[in-house]
Design an enzyme around this catalytic site. Sequence first.
Site, PDB file in Angstrom:
ATOM      1  N   TRP A 151       0.850  -1.194   0.000  1.00  0.00           N
ATOM      2  CA  TRP A 151       0.000   0.000   0.000  1.00  0.00           C
ATOM      3  C   TRP A 151       0.885   1.242   0.000  1.00  0.00           C
ATOM      4  O   TRP A 151       1.436   1.614   1.038  1.00  0.00           O
ATOM      5  CB  TRP A 151      -0.925  -0.006   1.232  1.00  0.00           C
ATOM      6  CG  TRP A 151      -1.949  -1.075   1.126  1.00  0.00           C
ATOM      7  CD1 TRP A 151      -3.129  -0.999   0.458  1.00  0.00           C
ATOM      8  CD2 TRP A 151      -1.889  -2.403   1.666  1.00  0.00           C
ATOM      9  NE1 TRP A 151      -3.807  -2.191   0.552  1.00  0.00           N
ATOM     10  CE2 TRP A 151      -3.069  -3.073   1.282  1.00  0.00           C
ATOM     11  CE3 TRP A 151      -0.949  -3.108   2.434  1.00  0.00           C
ATOM     12  CZ2 TRP A 151      -3.327  -4.380   1.644  1.00  0.00           C
ATOM     13  CZ3 TRP A 151      -1.216  -4.409   2.788  1.00  0.00           C
ATOM     14  CH2 TRP A 151      -2.395  -5.044   2.389  1.00  0.00           C
ATOM     15  N   HIS A 179      -6.847   1.985   2.624  1.00  0.00           N
ATOM     16  CA  HIS A 179      -7.966   1.071   2.397  1.00  0.00           C
ATOM     17  C   HIS A 179      -9.015   1.296   3.489  1.00  0.00           C
ATOM     18  O   HIS A 179      -8.762   2.054   4.441  1.00  0.00           O
ATOM     19  CB  HIS A 179      -7.494  -0.403   2.361  1.00  0.00           C
ATOM     20  CG  HIS A 179      -6.616  -0.815   3.506  1.00  0.00           C
ATOM     21  ND1 HIS A 179      -6.122  -2.095   3.646  1.00  0.00           N
ATOM     22  CD2 HIS A 179      -6.141  -0.139   4.584  1.00  0.00           C
ATOM     23  CE1 HIS A 179      -5.381  -2.173   4.737  1.00  0.00           C
ATOM     24  NE2 HIS A 179      -5.375  -1.015   5.320  1.00  0.00           N
ATOM     25  N   ALA A 316     -13.878 -11.137   5.738  1.00  0.00           N
ATOM     26  CA  ALA A 316     -13.771  -9.696   5.445  1.00  0.00           C
ATOM     27  C   ALA A 316     -13.465  -9.554   3.963  1.00  0.00           C
ATOM     28  O   ALA A 316     -12.860 -10.444   3.362  1.00  0.00           O
ATOM     29  CB  ALA A 316     -12.648  -9.075   6.267  1.00  0.00           C
TER      30      ALA A 316
HETATM   31  C1  FA5 Z   1      -7.068  -4.029  -0.042  1.00  0.00           C
HETATM   32  O1  FA5 Z   1      -7.144  -2.793  -0.070  1.00  0.00           O
HETATM   33  C2  FA5 Z   1      -7.543  -4.793   1.138  1.00  0.00           C
HETATM   34  N1  FA5 Z   1      -7.816  -3.906   2.233  1.00  0.00           N
HETATM   35  C3  FA5 Z   1      -8.782  -5.598   0.765  1.00  0.00           C
HETATM   36  C4  FA5 Z   1      -9.147  -6.614   1.763  1.00  0.00           C
HETATM   37  C5  FA5 Z   1     -10.106  -6.310   2.727  1.00  0.00           C
HETATM   38  C6  FA5 Z   1      -8.546  -7.875   1.719  1.00  0.00           C
HETATM   39  C7  FA5 Z   1     -10.426  -7.287   3.675  1.00  0.00           C
HETATM   40  C8  FA5 Z   1      -8.889  -8.836   2.672  1.00  0.00           C
HETATM   41  C9  FA5 Z   1      -9.841  -8.530   3.601  1.00  0.00           C
HETATM   42  P1  FA5 Z   1      -6.270  -4.233  -2.514  1.00  0.00           P
HETATM   43  O2  FA5 Z   1      -5.095  -3.353  -2.401  1.00  0.00           O
HETATM   44  O3  FA5 Z   1      -6.130  -5.386  -3.413  1.00  0.00           O
HETATM   45  O4  FA5 Z   1      -6.710  -4.780  -1.100  1.00  0.00           O
HETATM   46  O5  FA5 Z   1      -7.504  -3.324  -2.999  1.00  0.00           O
HETATM   47  C10 FA5 Z   1      -8.816  -3.834  -3.020  1.00  0.00           C
HETATM   48  C11 FA5 Z   1      -9.504  -3.467  -4.330  1.00  0.00           C
HETATM   49  O6  FA5 Z   1      -9.437  -2.049  -4.513  1.00  0.00           O
HETATM   50  C12 FA5 Z   1      -8.830  -4.038  -5.562  1.00  0.00           C
HETATM   51  O7  FA5 Z   1      -9.290  -5.331  -5.800  1.00  0.00           O
HETATM   52  C13 FA5 Z   1      -9.263  -3.077  -6.640  1.00  0.00           C
HETATM   53  O8  FA5 Z   1     -10.568  -3.387  -7.083  1.00  0.00           O
HETATM   54  C14 FA5 Z   1      -9.324  -1.778  -5.896  1.00  0.00           C
HETATM   55  N2  FA5 Z   1      -8.099  -0.999  -6.135  1.00  0.00           N
HETATM   56  C15 FA5 Z   1      -6.867  -1.185  -5.622  1.00  0.00           C
HETATM   57  N3  FA5 Z   1      -6.001  -0.252  -6.015  1.00  0.00           N
HETATM   58  C16 FA5 Z   1      -6.699   0.575  -6.818  1.00  0.00           C
HETATM   59  C17 FA5 Z   1      -6.399   1.763  -7.544  1.00  0.00           C
HETATM   60  N4  FA5 Z   1      -5.187   2.328  -7.502  1.00  0.00           N
HETATM   61  N5  FA5 Z   1      -7.363   2.360  -8.266  1.00  0.00           N
HETATM   62  C18 FA5 Z   1      -8.601   1.829  -8.294  1.00  0.00           C
HETATM   63  N6  FA5 Z   1      -8.990   0.731  -7.627  1.00  0.00           N
HETATM   64  C19 FA5 Z   1      -8.046   0.101  -6.898  1.00  0.00           C
END
Ligand code: FA5
Length: 348
Positions: A151, A179, A316
Amino acid sequence: MNLEEIKQCAPGEIKACKDAKALEAIRVKYLGRKGELTAALRTLKDLSQPKRRSVGQRANKLKNELELLLEGRLREFARESSQYKETIDITAPGKRVRLGHLHPLTKIGREAKQIFSSMGFAVMDGPEIETEYYNFDALNIPPNHPARDLWDTFWLRQNETKNQRPKTKNTERLLLRTHTSPVQIRYMETHEPPFQIIVPGRVFRYEATDASHEINFYQIEGLMVSKTVSLANFKYVVESFFKQLFNRAVNIRLRPSYFPFVEPGIEVDVSCTRCSGWGCSICKQTGWLEVMGAGMVHPHVFEAAHYNPRDWQGFAFGMGLDRIAMLKYNIPDIRLFYSGDLRFIRQF
Ligand code: FA5
């Protein structure tokens, strides 16, 4: 009045006139049959030849100047009165008032909330400026752990954040939340299971943008905890959600993945509705779009919230709302949402 006196007085008097009637009076005063300038011209015949010539030229020049000034002032009156008429022209067509409407991200956010509410999820909220503790430490991501690199974070300047630290937590650094997962901890600290919540909200990442990545986007966090909740429940909830959102069954696939705050961790992909799986710029030619991370809540996360991990279990998830909106509305580039381009916004 001699020529010099006329030259001194007449222009000021013309300028001071308030209407055409007063202007006409001035014209008569100076240029009329018995006017001052006319009288001066009449005296020319009494002058010697050379003098008559030069005074005559000056008098004619002055006459021309005054006539120009009078015409100019008359035009000003005409302009003023026509402007006045325009403002009260009741025949002028009315100005079209454009009605505003909701942004596509607001629309899809409301729809998602409504679907989850219908499945019994409560809608919660959390701060966009978050502490390092809630964004990372409490989610089983300790300082210096390589998982923090997942992140890319906007940190807030240290000297501006002094004394804002919750005294019981082990860190005072503030950041823009990367997030919506920190709200899991915030909610569990003050509530007892069983429960099921969603947390829609804005998140921020310090990363390069492309067709599917923005530095500021929206997520919906989900958390369901009870004594028996399983991944099978998660699969059912997610499939039902997409079915209702897209008004038809969509293909989803679950892939094993890693997030420090869940175990096991998975990622959910939705088949790309824009290219029907053939490959396009949104899905990076894979036919699938990653829309959420998920998994079973890690025991360390329950411990951070002072739950006994032997008593409770839950799933989650964190879904990217922008990407789901792209699929639903067939939008080729996430950056269009934030461009402020009315040609784009007005299509919804
Ligand atoms: C997370 O942010 C985790 N907090 C999700 C999570 C929650 C996992 C609870 C387990 C349990 P991630 O970085 O993959 O994970 O982001 C989640 C979603 O946000 C991605 O699948 C995507 O759909 C969206 N996303 C991530 N980065 C971006 C971005 N830069 N721009 C737009 N959408 C994004």
